[in-house]
Design an enzyme around this catalytic site. Sequence first.
Site, PDB file in Angstrom:
ATOM      1  N   ARG A 147      57.799 -30.575  19.909  1.00 25.93           N
ATOM      2  CA  ARG A 147      57.017 -29.703  20.786  1.00 25.93           C
ATOM      3  C   ARG A 147      57.832 -28.443  21.025  1.00 25.93           C
ATOM      4  O   ARG A 147      58.998 -28.530  21.444  1.00 25.93           O
ATOM      5  CB  ARG A 147      56.753 -30.428  22.110  1.00 25.93           C
ATOM      6  CG  ARG A 147      55.917 -29.618  23.068  1.00 25.93           C
ATOM      7  CD  ARG A 147      55.818 -30.287  24.426  1.00 25.93           C
ATOM      8  NE  ARG A 147      56.745 -29.683  25.367  1.00 25.93           N
ATOM      9  CZ  ARG A 147      56.594 -29.708  26.685  1.00 25.93           C
ATOM     10  NH1 ARG A 147      55.563 -30.324  27.225  1.00 25.93           N
ATOM     11  NH2 ARG A 147      57.487 -29.140  27.474  1.00 25.93           N
ATOM     12  N   TYR A 159      57.440 -22.418  32.616  1.00 28.50           N
ATOM     13  CA  TYR A 159      57.486 -23.872  32.732  1.00 28.50           C
ATOM     14  C   TYR A 159      57.597 -24.506  31.343  1.00 28.50           C
ATOM     15  O   TYR A 159      56.898 -24.093  30.420  1.00 28.50           O
ATOM     16  CB  TYR A 159      56.222 -24.382  33.433  1.00 28.50           C
ATOM     17  CG  TYR A 159      56.242 -25.864  33.650  1.00 28.50           C
ATOM     18  CD1 TYR A 159      57.070 -26.418  34.615  1.00 28.50           C
ATOM     19  CD2 TYR A 159      55.472 -26.716  32.877  1.00 28.50           C
ATOM     20  CE1 TYR A 159      57.123 -27.790  34.816  1.00 28.50           C
ATOM     21  CE2 TYR A 159      55.501 -28.088  33.065  1.00 28.50           C
ATOM     22  CZ  TYR A 159      56.335 -28.612  34.033  1.00 28.50           C
ATOM     23  OH  TYR A 159      56.389 -29.965  34.218  1.00 28.50           O
ATOM     24  N   ASP A 211      52.384 -27.179  24.396  1.00 29.74           N
ATOM     25  CA  ASP A 211      51.759 -27.580  25.668  1.00 29.74           C
ATOM     26  C   ASP A 211      51.426 -26.335  26.479  1.00 29.74           C
ATOM     27  O   ASP A 211      52.301 -25.505  26.746  1.00 29.74           O
ATOM     28  CB  ASP A 211      52.757 -28.474  26.432  1.00 29.74           C
ATOM     29  CG  ASP A 211      52.131 -29.176  27.619  1.00 29.74           C
ATOM     30  OD1 ASP A 211      51.016 -28.799  28.016  1.00 29.74           O
ATOM     31  OD2 ASP A 211      52.774 -30.102  28.148  1.00 29.74           O
ATOM     32  N   HIS A 213      49.879 -26.573  29.564  1.00 34.34           N
ATOM     33  CA  HIS A 213      49.958 -26.928  30.988  1.00 34.34           C
ATOM     34  C   HIS A 213      48.764 -26.441  31.796  1.00 34.34           C
ATOM     35  O   HIS A 213      48.929 -25.923  32.909  1.00 34.34           O
ATOM     36  CB  HIS A 213      51.276 -26.412  31.593  1.00 34.34           C
ATOM     37  CG  HIS A 213      52.469 -27.094  31.016  1.00 34.34           C
ATOM     38  ND1 HIS A 213      53.414 -26.447  30.249  1.00 34.34           N
ATOM     39  CD2 HIS A 213      52.864 -28.372  31.070  1.00 34.34           C
ATOM     40  CE1 HIS A 213      54.333 -27.295  29.871  1.00 34.34           C
ATOM     41  NE2 HIS A 213      54.030 -28.476  30.348  1.00 34.34           N
ATOM     42  N   GLU A 237      48.087 -28.796  23.598  1.00 33.65           N
ATOM     43  CA  GLU A 237      47.906 -29.737  24.713  1.00 33.65           C
ATOM     44  C   GLU A 237      47.469 -29.046  25.997  1.00 33.65           C
ATOM     45  O   GLU A 237      47.960 -27.953  26.307  1.00 33.65           O
ATOM     46  CB  GLU A 237      49.266 -30.430  24.915  1.00 33.65           C
ATOM     47  CG  GLU A 237      49.342 -31.363  26.097  1.00 33.65           C
ATOM     48  CD  GLU A 237      50.761 -31.916  26.250  1.00 33.65           C
ATOM     49  OE1 GLU A 237      51.512 -31.962  25.245  1.00 33.65           O
ATOM     50  OE2 GLU A 237      51.123 -32.289  27.378  1.00 33.65           O
ATOM     51  N   GLU A 263      47.412 -36.398  30.367  1.00 38.43           N
ATOM     52  CA  GLU A 263      48.591 -36.918  31.073  1.00 38.43           C
ATOM     53  C   GLU A 263      48.361 -36.996  32.583  1.00 38.43           C
ATOM     54  O   GLU A 263      49.046 -37.737  33.276  1.00 38.43           O
ATOM     55  CB  GLU A 263      49.842 -36.079  30.752  1.00 38.43           C
ATOM     56  CG  GLU A 263      49.782 -34.663  31.283  1.00 38.43           C
ATOM     57  CD  GLU A 263      51.029 -33.844  30.960  1.00 38.43           C
ATOM     58  OE1 GLU A 263      51.478 -33.870  29.806  1.00 38.43           O
ATOM     59  OE2 GLU A 263      51.540 -33.185  31.866  1.00 38.43           O
ATOM     60  N   ARG A 284      46.130 -38.579  26.174  1.00 41.11           N
ATOM     61  CA  ARG A 284      47.517 -38.777  26.620  1.00 41.11           C
ATOM     62  C   ARG A 284      47.673 -39.760  27.783  1.00 41.11           C
ATOM     63  O   ARG A 284      48.631 -39.702  28.544  1.00 41.11           O
ATOM     64  CB  ARG A 284      48.128 -37.412  26.958  1.00 41.11           C
ATOM     65  CG  ARG A 284      48.469 -36.686  25.672  1.00 41.11           C
ATOM     66  CD  ARG A 284      48.944 -35.288  25.854  1.00 41.11           C
ATOM     67  NE  ARG A 284      50.068 -35.098  26.742  1.00 41.11           N
ATOM     68  CZ  ARG A 284      51.306 -35.535  26.527  1.00 41.11           C
ATOM     69  NH1 ARG A 284      51.582 -36.210  25.441  1.00 41.11           N
ATOM     70  NH2 ARG A 284      52.260 -35.288  27.401  1.00 41.11           N
ATOM     71  N   GLU A 340      55.317 -39.068  22.971  1.00 43.23           N
ATOM     72  CA  GLU A 340      56.253 -38.060  23.480  1.00 43.23           C
ATOM     73  C   GLU A 340      57.591 -38.737  23.809  1.00 43.23           C
ATOM     74  O   GLU A 340      57.613 -39.819  24.386  1.00 43.23           O
ATOM     75  CB  GLU A 340      55.678 -37.406  24.750  1.00 43.23           C
ATOM     76  CG  GLU A 340      56.573 -36.316  25.324  1.00 43.23           C
ATOM     77  CD  GLU A 340      55.929 -35.619  26.532  1.00 43.23           C
ATOM     78  OE1 GLU A 340      54.937 -36.138  27.077  1.00 43.23           O
ATOM     79  OE2 GLU A 340      56.439 -34.550  26.916  1.00 43.23           O
ATOM     80  N   TRP A 403      48.203 -24.962  36.783  1.00 41.84           N
ATOM     81  CA  TRP A 403      49.211 -25.244  35.760  1.00 41.84           C
ATOM     82  C   TRP A 403      49.094 -26.696  35.328  1.00 41.84           C
ATOM     83  O   TRP A 403      48.445 -27.466  35.974  1.00 41.84           O
ATOM     84  CB  TRP A 403      50.617 -24.935  36.231  1.00 41.84           C
ATOM     85  CG  TRP A 403      51.183 -25.926  37.153  1.00 41.84           C
ATOM     86  CD1 TRP A 403      51.056 -25.965  38.500  1.00 41.84           C
ATOM     87  CD2 TRP A 403      51.988 -27.057  36.798  1.00 41.84           C
ATOM     88  NE1 TRP A 403      51.711 -27.034  39.003  1.00 41.84           N
ATOM     89  CE2 TRP A 403      52.290 -27.723  37.988  1.00 41.84           C
ATOM     90  CE3 TRP A 403      52.472 -27.550  35.564  1.00 41.84           C
ATOM     91  CZ2 TRP A 403      53.057 -28.879  38.003  1.00 41.84           C
ATOM     92  CZ3 TRP A 403      53.225 -28.692  35.582  1.00 41.84           C
ATOM     93  CH2 TRP A 403      53.518 -29.347  36.794  1.00 41.84           C
TER      94      TRP A 403
HETATM   95  C1  CS2 Z   1      54.669 -32.048  30.429  1.00 42.45           C
HETATM   96  C2  CS2 Z   1      55.431 -32.645  31.577  1.00 42.45           C
HETATM   97  O1  CS2 Z   1      55.678 -33.605  29.036  1.00 42.45           O
HETATM   98  C3  CS2 Z   1      54.699 -32.914  29.202  1.00 42.45           C
HETATM   99  O2  CS2 Z   1      53.786 -32.831  28.401  1.00 42.45           O
HETATM  100  O3  CS2 Z   1      53.378 -31.640  30.707  1.00 42.45           O
HETATM  101  O4  CS2 Z   1      56.535 -31.821  31.807  1.00 42.45           O
HETATM  102  C4  CS2 Z   1      54.661 -32.796  32.873  1.00 42.45           C
HETATM  103  O5  CS2 Z   1      54.397 -31.558  33.434  1.00 42.45           O
HETATM  104  C5  CS2 Z   1      55.408 -33.653  33.845  1.00 42.45           C
HETATM  105  O6  CS2 Z   1      55.683 -34.860  33.235  1.00 42.45           O
HETATM  106  C6  CS2 Z   1      54.590 -33.839  35.102  1.00 42.45           C
HETATM  107  O7  CS2 Z   1      55.119 -34.837  35.882  1.00 42.45           O
HETATM  108 MG    MG Z   2      52.097 -31.921  29.035  1.00 41.77          MG
END
Ligand code: CS2
Ligand code: MG
Length: 403
Positions: A147, A159, A211, A213, A237, A263, A284, A340, A403
């Site tokens: 990633r 981020y 990603d 976010h 993602e 996620e 996810r 991941e 986000w």
């Molecule tokens: C991210 C993470 O791993 C990912 O794909 O989106 O950093 C996520 O923001 C954190 O696990 C949230 O707790």
């Molecule tokens: Mg993520």
Amino acid sequence: MRIEHAEVIVCSPGRNFVTLKLVTSDGVVGYGDATLNGRELAAASYLRDHLAPLLIGRDAHRIEDTWQYLYRGAYWRGGPVAMTAISAVDVALWDIKGKACGLPVYQLLGGACRDGCLAYAHASGRDVAELLEAVAAKLALGYRAVRAQAGVPELRKVYGVATGSEAYEPAARGARPDEEVWDSRAYLRHVPGVFAALRAQFGPEPALLHDVHHRLTPLQAAQLGRALEPHDLFWLEDVTPAENPDALRLVREHTVTPLAIGEAFNTFWHCRTILQDRLVDYIRVKPSHTGGISHVRRILALAELSQIRSGCHGATDISPVGMAAALHVGLAIPNFGIQEHQRHEPLVDAVFPHAYRFDDGYLHPGDEPGLGVSLDEALAAQHPYVAAYLPVNRLADGTMHDW
Ligand code: CS2
Ligand code: MG
């Protein structure tokens, strides 16, 4: 075999983890992960104050009935706090069943469908040169999928991008979340060039992921997906906010870049439209926040009918217990996609000794009975909870942003 003891252990070996420990009348110990990044104490209280007392005396073998009892039995169903707590109970009970049977959990789920679970690593850089180095380092470790997240010239901090030589960690310690400034237009201008540079350097073979976010509008996400098509992403993602699956329809109509989301989902009901209408290619959901092994297995079985593959969340806030649970599921399902793998710091690995291993791009859960993870309680006790939060995101004029 009755559940005799239920205990919630909160520790912070560099970052916070919430772990449920169940002990049966036969002395079998099971662990579940209840870590809810930035809201750890809420999940710990739900478990300690509301679920643990209900578990004492129950038959530890009745995993599904316990799941139904905790989910259907509560008038206030779903939500991240309750579902994280239920997840931990479910995972701990699968751990116990595996140990009681002398089998790794993946054997109880039907046995291995593959030799290992393809893993993707995280690489990031404040600029493209730094990112190229980071990706090269992950490929050198044996990863076949990476990633890639890059800083944006106009933005001070982004981020998902490490700020120094230390590995990237999503939550920062402190009483309040950090504030970051976001600009979608600057980001959209920059990202396609980053992936062009990655393909120029590394060629067509490595799987590249990215990603977003949850930060874009559907139209912006469609533009990004289209702009990235020449660079053959494995997935893009979380392009739009997670709570609105309909946003993905427009994205889908305009790009063939594969999409992933999920996620932040906590039950099947977040997935229903996405699975039925095949709005993404990878889902996810993971045992830690989506109802444990029992519920994730159901969602992924339905995903298979739509040719959607798994892509379990495996950031550092998924404890080694949660990682192991994801790997046992991943090894056993027919529609595994990718896992991941944001590695934990050595101190975390010491607090949670585990049997899962990484080798030549693949993760394997190991063959110890149960999940194959334990908890060094004495070491954990030396690292008590420290408040830590994910950052919040504002536009340049101060407006709060997704986000
Ligand atoms: C991210 C993470 O791993 C990912 O794909 O989106 O950093 C996520 O923001 C954190 O696990 C949230 O707790
Ligand atoms: Mg993520």
